[in-house]
Write a protein that holds these residues in place. Structure first.
Motif, PDB file in Angstrom:
ATOM      1  N   GLU A 180     -58.220  -6.918 -41.254  1.00  0.00           N
ATOM      2  CA  GLU A 180     -57.268  -7.726 -40.570  1.00  0.00           C
ATOM      3  C   GLU A 180     -57.281  -8.913 -41.146  1.00  0.00           C
ATOM      4  OE1 GLU A 180     -54.739  -6.555 -38.478  1.00  0.00           O
ATOM      5  OE2 GLU A 180     -55.605  -4.384 -39.230  1.00  0.00           O
ATOM      6  N   ASP A 181     -58.236  -9.452 -41.704  1.00  0.00           N
ATOM      7  CA  ASP A 181     -58.486 -10.867 -42.163  1.00  0.00           C
ATOM      8  C   ASP A 181     -59.005 -10.988 -43.429  1.00  0.00           C
ATOM      9  OD1 ASP A 181     -58.723 -13.917 -42.594  1.00  0.00           O
ATOM     10  OD2 ASP A 181     -58.691 -14.391 -40.511  1.00  0.00           O
ATOM     11  N   THR A 182     -58.221 -11.140 -44.470  1.00  0.00           N
ATOM     12  CA  THR A 182     -59.063 -10.880 -45.957  1.00  0.00           C
ATOM     13  C   THR A 182     -58.964 -12.264 -46.552  1.00  0.00           C
ATOM     14  OG1 THR A 182     -56.945 -10.036 -46.922  1.00  0.00           O
ATOM     15  CG2 THR A 182     -58.669  -8.408 -45.988  1.00  0.00           C
ATOM     16  N   TYR A 183     -58.373 -13.110 -45.743  1.00  0.00           N
ATOM     17  CA  TYR A 183     -57.893 -14.574 -46.455  1.00  0.00           C
ATOM     18  C   TYR A 183     -59.353 -15.277 -46.662  1.00  0.00           C
ATOM     19  CZ  TYR A 183     -53.397 -13.767 -44.558  1.00  0.00           C
ATOM     20  OH  TYR A 183     -52.237 -13.351 -44.258  1.00  0.00           O
ATOM     21  N   ARG A 184     -59.122 -16.212 -47.697  1.00  0.00           N
ATOM     22  CA  ARG A 184     -60.152 -17.209 -48.081  1.00  0.00           C
ATOM     23  C   ARG A 184     -59.758 -18.527 -47.485  1.00  0.00           C
ATOM     24  NH1 ARG A 184     -61.630 -12.811 -48.624  1.00  0.00           N
ATOM     25  NH2 ARG A 184     -62.554 -12.050 -50.665  1.00  0.00           N
ATOM     26  N   TYR A 185     -60.356 -19.087 -46.728  1.00  0.00           N
ATOM     27  CA  TYR A 185     -59.997 -20.166 -45.905  1.00  0.00           C
ATOM     28  C   TYR A 185     -60.888 -21.320 -46.700  1.00  0.00           C
ATOM     29  CZ  TYR A 185     -58.205 -17.509 -42.029  1.00  0.00           C
ATOM     30  OH  TYR A 185     -57.695 -16.510 -41.178  1.00  0.00           O
ATOM     31  N   CYS A 186     -60.156 -22.139 -47.130  1.00  0.00           N
ATOM     32  CA  CYS A 186     -60.718 -23.462 -47.745  1.00  0.00           C
ATOM     33  C   CYS A 186     -60.621 -24.780 -47.122  1.00  0.00           C
ATOM     34  CB  CYS A 186     -60.150 -23.542 -49.229  1.00  0.00           C
ATOM     35  SG  CYS A 186     -60.286 -22.178 -50.516  1.00  0.00           S
ATOM     36  N   PHE A 187     -61.789 -25.380 -47.048  1.00  0.00           N
ATOM     37  CA  PHE A 187     -61.599 -26.850 -46.253  1.00  0.00           C
ATOM     38  C   PHE A 187     -62.063 -27.857 -47.190  1.00  0.00           C
ATOM     39  CE2 PHE A 187     -62.480 -23.234 -43.531  1.00  0.00           C
ATOM     40  CZ  PHE A 187     -61.601 -23.426 -42.280  1.00  0.00           C
ATOM     41  N   LYS A 188     -61.478 -29.105 -46.627  1.00  0.00           N
ATOM     42  CA  LYS A 188     -61.791 -30.412 -46.978  1.00  0.00           C
ATOM     43  C   LYS A 188     -61.945 -31.128 -45.943  1.00  0.00           C
ATOM     44  CE  LYS A 188     -61.708 -33.267 -50.558  1.00  0.00           C
ATOM     45  NZ  LYS A 188     -62.811 -33.335 -51.416  1.00  0.00           N
ATOM     46  N   ASP A 189     -63.180 -32.175 -46.061  1.00  0.00           N
ATOM     47  CA  ASP A 189     -63.159 -32.975 -45.223  1.00  0.00           C
ATOM     48  C   ASP A 189     -62.856 -34.429 -45.532  1.00  0.00           C
ATOM     49  OD1 ASP A 189     -64.129 -34.800 -43.180  1.00  0.00           O
ATOM     50  OD2 ASP A 189     -66.337 -34.023 -42.917  1.00  0.00           O
ATOM     51  N   ILE A 227     -64.680 -20.356 -46.569  1.00  0.00           N
ATOM     52  CA  ILE A 227     -65.124 -19.428 -45.654  1.00  0.00           C
ATOM     53  C   ILE A 227     -64.270 -18.200 -45.702  1.00  0.00           C
ATOM     54  CG2 ILE A 227     -66.106 -19.078 -43.328  1.00  0.00           C
ATOM     55  CD1 ILE A 227     -65.979 -22.167 -43.068  1.00  0.00           C
ATOM     56  N   CYS A 228     -65.044 -17.031 -45.475  1.00  0.00           N
ATOM     57  CA  CYS A 228     -64.054 -15.710 -45.228  1.00  0.00           C
ATOM     58  C   CYS A 228     -64.934 -14.625 -44.395  1.00  0.00           C
ATOM     59  CB  CYS A 228     -63.639 -14.950 -46.395  1.00  0.00           C
ATOM     60  SG  CYS A 228     -65.025 -14.433 -47.543  1.00  0.00           S
ATOM     61  N   PHE A 229     -64.341 -13.791 -43.753  1.00  0.00           N
ATOM     62  CA  PHE A 229     -64.604 -12.822 -42.856  1.00  0.00           C
ATOM     63  C   PHE A 229     -64.945 -11.828 -43.930  1.00  0.00           C
ATOM     64  CE2 PHE A 229     -62.093 -14.945 -39.883  1.00  0.00           C
ATOM     65  CZ  PHE A 229     -63.023 -15.162 -39.030  1.00  0.00           C
ATOM     66  N   GLU A 230     -66.266 -11.038 -43.736  1.00  0.00           N
ATOM     67  CA  GLU A 230     -66.399 -10.014 -44.603  1.00  0.00           C
ATOM     68  C   GLU A 230     -66.198  -8.628 -44.008  1.00  0.00           C
ATOM     69  OE1 GLU A 230     -70.947 -10.213 -45.449  1.00  0.00           O
ATOM     70  OE2 GLU A 230     -70.767 -12.354 -45.814  1.00  0.00           O
ATOM     71  N   ASN A 231     -65.611  -7.772 -44.886  1.00  0.00           N
ATOM     72  CA  ASN A 231     -65.330  -6.385 -44.280  1.00  0.00           C
ATOM     73  C   ASN A 231     -64.379  -6.304 -43.158  1.00  0.00           C
ATOM     74  OD1 ASN A 231     -67.155  -5.482 -46.135  1.00  0.00           O
ATOM     75  ND2 ASN A 231     -69.057  -5.715 -44.755  1.00  0.00           N
ATOM     76  N   PHE A 246     -57.889 -15.914 -33.801  1.00  0.00           N
ATOM     77  CA  PHE A 246     -58.778 -16.807 -34.489  1.00  0.00           C
ATOM     78  C   PHE A 246     -57.869 -18.084 -35.161  1.00  0.00           C
ATOM     79  CE2 PHE A 246     -60.086 -18.273 -38.824  1.00  0.00           C
ATOM     80  CZ  PHE A 246     -61.242 -18.912 -38.282  1.00  0.00           C
ATOM     81  N   ILE A 247     -56.742 -17.807 -35.654  1.00  0.00           N
ATOM     82  CA  ILE A 247     -55.966 -18.850 -36.174  1.00  0.00           C
ATOM     83  C   ILE A 247     -55.514 -19.950 -35.197  1.00  0.00           C
ATOM     84  CG2 ILE A 247     -53.633 -18.089 -35.918  1.00  0.00           C
ATOM     85  CD1 ILE A 247     -55.058 -19.767 -39.007  1.00  0.00           C
ATOM     86  N   LYS A 248     -55.354 -19.178 -33.903  1.00  0.00           N
ATOM     87  CA  LYS A 248     -54.860 -20.363 -32.911  1.00  0.00           C
ATOM     88  C   LYS A 248     -56.345 -21.125 -32.517  1.00  0.00           C
ATOM     89  CE  LYS A 248     -52.184 -19.348 -29.597  1.00  0.00           C
ATOM     90  NZ  LYS A 248     -51.709 -18.738 -28.170  1.00  0.00           N
ATOM     91  N   ASP A 249     -57.505 -20.594 -32.531  1.00  0.00           N
ATOM     92  CA  ASP A 249     -58.778 -21.236 -32.280  1.00  0.00           C
ATOM     93  C   ASP A 249     -59.010 -22.055 -33.428  1.00  0.00           C
ATOM     94  OD1 ASP A 249     -58.922 -19.799 -29.998  1.00  0.00           O
ATOM     95  OD2 ASP A 249     -60.607 -18.369 -30.907  1.00  0.00           O
ATOM     96  N   PHE A 270     -44.384  -1.904 -48.166  1.00  0.00           N
ATOM     97  CA  PHE A 270     -44.661  -3.388 -48.176  1.00  0.00           C
ATOM     98  C   PHE A 270     -45.417  -4.052 -46.883  1.00  0.00           C
ATOM     99  CE2 PHE A 270     -40.027  -2.242 -49.390  1.00  0.00           C
ATOM    100  CZ  PHE A 270     -39.950  -3.086 -50.377  1.00  0.00           C
ATOM    101  N   ALA A 271     -46.247  -3.035 -46.635  1.00  0.00           N
ATOM    102  CA  ALA A 271     -47.241  -3.593 -45.261  1.00  0.00           C
ATOM    103  C   ALA A 271     -47.941  -5.007 -45.409  1.00  0.00           C
ATOM    104  CB  ALA A 271     -48.001  -2.205 -45.036  1.00  0.00           C
ATOM    105  N   ARG A 272     -48.510  -5.101 -46.768  1.00  0.00           N
ATOM    106  CA  ARG A 272     -49.377  -6.115 -47.102  1.00  0.00           C
ATOM    107  C   ARG A 272     -48.489  -7.350 -47.135  1.00  0.00           C
ATOM    108  NH1 ARG A 272     -53.105  -7.659 -52.124  1.00  0.00           N
ATOM    109  NH2 ARG A 272     -54.433  -9.192 -51.098  1.00  0.00           N
ATOM    110  N   LEU A 273     -47.189  -7.219 -47.833  1.00  0.00           N
ATOM    111  CA  LEU A 273     -46.444  -8.497 -47.540  1.00  0.00           C
ATOM    112  C   LEU A 273     -45.881  -8.896 -46.319  1.00  0.00           C
ATOM    113  CD1 LEU A 273     -44.702 -10.561 -48.907  1.00  0.00           C
ATOM    114  CD2 LEU A 273     -42.912  -9.060 -49.318  1.00  0.00           C
ATOM    115  N   GLU A 274     -45.447  -7.658 -45.566  1.00  0.00           N
ATOM    116  CA  GLU A 274     -45.245  -8.005 -44.273  1.00  0.00           C
ATOM    117  C   GLU A 274     -46.383  -8.438 -43.138  1.00  0.00           C
ATOM    118  OE1 GLU A 274     -43.247  -4.893 -40.880  1.00  0.00           O
ATOM    119  OE2 GLU A 274     -45.281  -4.648 -41.057  1.00  0.00           O
ATOM    120  N   LYS A 275     -47.421  -8.180 -43.568  1.00  0.00           N
ATOM    121  CA  LYS A 275     -48.694  -8.795 -42.658  1.00  0.00           C
ATOM    122  C   LYS A 275     -48.852 -10.196 -42.921  1.00  0.00           C
ATOM    123  CE  LYS A 275     -53.534  -8.450 -41.571  1.00  0.00           C
ATOM    124  NZ  LYS A 275     -53.582  -9.974 -41.425  1.00  0.00           N
TER     125      LYS A 275
END
Length: 179
Positions: free
Chosen positions: A148-157, A141-145, A98-101, A3-8
């Motif tokens: 801890e943060d494998t998400y895909r961040y999608c932005f709309k202006d 935008i995403c972080f490579e390798n 990062f998310i707070k920033d 369950f580690a990935r779901l928990e994270k």
């Protein structure tokens, strides 16, 4: 069952909520579609199969998020996180995440996409920025390798402010954004 990935992910969502709204020791409900849950476990099961897989999740979380209750209506699953879960996340949240920033940056009027690009670059020299050809989002935008943060961040202006959404890599692909 791992369950580690779901928990994270649950912890990440609670951290994001607390960064946006502040901390309160309160019950939290998080909703997941069956397809996302299947992605967490690399499965392809129906609602009954997923409910069976999740039947031991509460026991797994007992020392962290507390006695989590999982219910579903069709393919929509609800995770009922008790107050102890919100408290656990609050007490274990790092100060300079990062998310707070990111939330701090986009909450200010005048934030530009270049500011967001720079924030990602401040956190890593290995990022991917892709312009999206979609009505929903302008950039991914995403972080490579970064495990801890494998998400895909999608932005709309939207002109007066920028909005974002985080996706699991598999959900991002499934929605067809990566094409």
């Amino acid at each position: 069952m791992d369950f580690a990935r779901l928990e994270k992910n649950i912890i990440d969502v609670i951290k994001e909520e607390q960064a946006k709204l502040g901390y309160r020791k309160e019950k939290i409900r998080l909703y997941y579609p069956l397809s996302s849950l299947n992605h967490f476990f690399q499965l392809d099961v129906d609602e009954t199969g997923m409910q069976e897989k999740l039947s031991r999740f509460s026991e797994y979380e007992e020392g962290k998020l507390g006695s989590v209750e999982v219910t579903n209506k069709g393919e929509r699953f609800c995770f009922h996180i008790p107050e102890e879960g919100a408290e656990y996340v609050h007490n274990n949240m790092k100060e300079n995440e990062f998310i707070k920033d990111l939330i701090g940056l986009i909450s200010h009027h005048g934030c530009k996409m270049q500011d967001i690009f720079e924030l990602f670059r401040q956190h890593s020299d290995q990022i991917t920025i892709e312009e999206m050809h979609s009505d929903e989002f302008d950039y991914m935008i995403c972080f490579e390798n970064d495990p801890e943060d494998t998400y895909r961040y999608c932005f709309k202006d939207e002109g007066c402010h920028i909005i974002y959404h985080r996706f699991l890599p598999e959900d991002y692909e499934e929605f067809g954004f990566g094409k």
